[in-house]
Design a protein around this motif. Sequence first.
Motif, short mmCIF file in Angstrom:
data_model
loop_
_atom_site.label_atom_id
_atom_site.label_comp_id
_atom_site.label_asym_id
_atom_site.label_seq_id
_atom_site.Cartn_x
_atom_site.Cartn_y
_atom_site.Cartn_z
N LEU A 110 -33.91 26.47 6.40
CA LEU A 110 -32.71 27.08 6.97
C LEU A 110 -32.12 26.21 8.07
N CYS A 113 -30.61 22.93 6.59
CA CYS A 113 -29.33 23.18 5.93
C CYS A 113 -28.22 23.41 6.95
N ARG A 120 -27.70 26.59 1.55
CA ARG A 120 -29.04 26.77 0.99
C ARG A 120 -28.98 27.00 -0.51
#
Length: 362
Positions: A110, A113, A120
């Motif tokens: 997470l 990204c 994602r």
Amino acid sequence: MSSQRYTPEFKDEAVRQVVERGYSVAEVAERLGVSAHSLYKWVNAVKPDQSEVHANELREAKTEVLKLRAQLRRTEEERDIPKKGGKVLCKPARVKYQFINEHKTRFSILSMCRLLDVARAGYYAWLHKPLSARAIEDMRLLSLIRASYAASAGVYGSPRVFQDLREVGESCGVHRVAKIMRRHQIKAIRGYKTPRAIAGRPSIIAPNHLKREFTVAHPDQVWVTDITYLRTCQGWLYLAVVVDLYSRKVVGWSMKPSLAKEIVLDALLMAVWRRRPKQRVLVHSDQGSQYGSDAWQRFCKTHNLQPSMSRRGNCWDNAVAESFFSSLKKERIKKRIYKTRDIARSDVFDYIEMFYNQTRRC
């Protein structure tokens, strides 16, 4: 007095005096006119168990520690991810997906990204299909390019490889072929390999008799010689000088528009005419072709001169001549471009004969 005489509201206010405002039970009981025993009972009925309070505080502390650890971990990731992924920040999304996949055990997907500005969902879709359709097509073309390159024995560049691909029915462009070849370092092997000079190799014509012994006891014991060039609007003007190591004066010089061997012979001849040495003189030079010519060797033998040569690519072996050229260009030429060769000759003559040899302090 029975506690039934007091209303629940009275009891709550009495307890609030002890619990919230910090008064003692005895003090509140005396002010309100109730027994301390009854007030203790009211307080204990409302006040939670101390062990339960400690348990709640402990749970809250643990929760706060976990939050702080998570925040610290996110902060460290935000600091370290750009350091590791700085090279892919401006790359296409698939390159960033590859970076995320390689570092997923170290950083949060997470966080990566978010910091690399990719979705994602795109990363997870890439996991199922890492190569794009164009990349797969490039791999297929690469095999054909390698086959064409190998068939030409490595002499075909991208234009000829492209023509081979067009003949077998491929419709790709020449720039795409060139890009694939450049990416995989496939290029034509053409021309001859230039022999590389080995620095520091002694001359096979004359050994280095000087060996950087630049301090001598008598004049006309050692001369050093070298060639430099001057820029003019008519082309190069080359200057050869002969310097006596004892006095550091220029005892011979010659200026010509070419690097023929006559330029060094004339400079050395001027030095012989001027000084007329009685004993054998050591003449040190670099390994230039002019100093390695047969005419140079015969001239030295005729006039009782002993040739000496620096090691190849080693300018420090002839540092005195190089120092004179440095002084000439810094003090007189100063990056000037002369209009004609005659103007350059006149200016250099004035520097050598009127200033350097006569009045300049060494």
